[in-house]
Design a protein around this motif. Sequence first.
Motif, short mmCIF file in Angstrom:
data_model
loop_
_atom_site.label_atom_id
_atom_site.label_comp_id
_atom_site.label_asym_id
_atom_site.label_seq_id
_atom_site.Cartn_x
_atom_site.Cartn_y
_atom_site.Cartn_z
N GLU A 1 0.51 38.07 84.51
CA GLU A 1 0.01 39.03 83.51
C GLU A 1 0.59 38.67 82.14
O GLU A 1 1.50 39.31 81.64
N LYS A 2 0.04 37.63 81.52
CA LYS A 2 0.60 37.12 80.27
C LYS A 2 0.52 38.13 79.12
O LYS A 2 1.28 38.06 78.17
N ASP A 3 -0.42 39.08 79.22
CA ASP A 3 -0.58 40.06 78.14
C ASP A 3 0.16 41.36 78.44
O ASP A 3 -0.09 42.39 77.81
N CYS A 4 1.08 41.32 79.40
CA CYS A 4 1.80 42.53 79.82
C CYS A 4 2.70 43.05 78.70
O CYS A 4 3.52 42.31 78.15
N ASP A 5 2.54 44.33 78.35
CA ASP A 5 3.36 44.95 77.30
C ASP A 5 4.68 45.48 77.84
O ASP A 5 5.67 45.59 77.12
N GLY A 6 4.67 45.86 79.11
CA GLY A 6 5.89 46.45 79.68
C GLY A 6 5.80 46.55 81.19
O GLY A 6 4.71 46.48 81.76
N ILE A 7 6.97 46.71 81.82
CA ILE A 7 7.04 46.88 83.26
C ILE A 7 7.85 48.13 83.58
O ILE A 7 8.97 48.29 83.07
N LEU A 8 7.28 49.00 84.40
CA LEU A 8 7.95 50.22 84.82
C LEU A 8 8.56 49.95 86.20
O LEU A 8 7.85 49.73 87.17
N VAL A 9 9.89 49.96 86.24
CA VAL A 9 10.61 49.66 87.47
C VAL A 9 10.93 50.95 88.20
O VAL A 9 11.50 51.88 87.62
N MET A 10 10.57 51.02 89.48
CA MET A 10 10.89 52.18 90.29
C MET A 10 11.39 51.73 91.66
O MET A 10 11.21 50.58 92.05
N LEU A 11 12.02 52.65 92.36
CA LEU A 11 12.58 52.36 93.68
C LEU A 11 11.80 53.09 94.75
O LEU A 11 11.36 54.22 94.56
N ALA A 12 11.68 52.45 95.91
CA ALA A 12 10.95 53.07 97.02
C ALA A 12 11.72 54.21 97.65
O ALA A 12 11.15 55.01 98.39
N ASP A 13 13.03 54.30 97.36
CA ASP A 13 13.85 55.34 98.00
C ASP A 13 14.12 56.53 97.09
O ASP A 13 15.11 57.23 97.23
#
Length: 200
Positions: free
Chosen positions: A94-106
Amino acid sequence: MNNIHILILAAGSSSRMKRIKQLLKFRGKSLLQNSFDVAVASNAGKVYCVLGANFETITEHTDPTGAIILNNKDWQDGMGSSLAYGVDKIFEQEKDCDGILVMLADQPLITTGYLNSMLKAFRKNEKQIIVSNYGQKNGVPALFSNDFFSQLINLKGDEGAKNIIQENEDLIISLPARAMLFDIDTKEDYFKLINKEYNK
């Protein structure tokens, strides 16, 4: 908001739990399935998930519809390794990605509405880090702009994103998440979660 993608971290072996934590039941589905459903229903773009330990067993018992599964074969190197691996794979695709939202499965009490509030805050304050406030500290879910991708990709071991958050306090927007920030790390945590559900 389709240029912001979600990365779910779920690669650990649940050593303290002594069971496959990702498959523990919550509201009729597994913790991992719950996190998929919450993320896919949000206003983000794509949903990626990093698995590692027990990869085959977990994928056999999970419906990944709407999510892209990544297999970190070096998961034993720690959460930092899985976070770096996931961010690298997303940025690669995703070269045009502005941001990544990191979340946990737990963190099963996190809602789609809360994730959307993070996405909205990011759109108002681009080039920032949107974090969740635990009361005494900030943590995940956390949304990082692409300015931080190189730092995330260089993470190693168990260091996670905590240092990046601490080193950039002037760029942080902290959202109150209160009771939603309930992590399932031990059997006792899981029993507390189930008791909360029965005692509503």
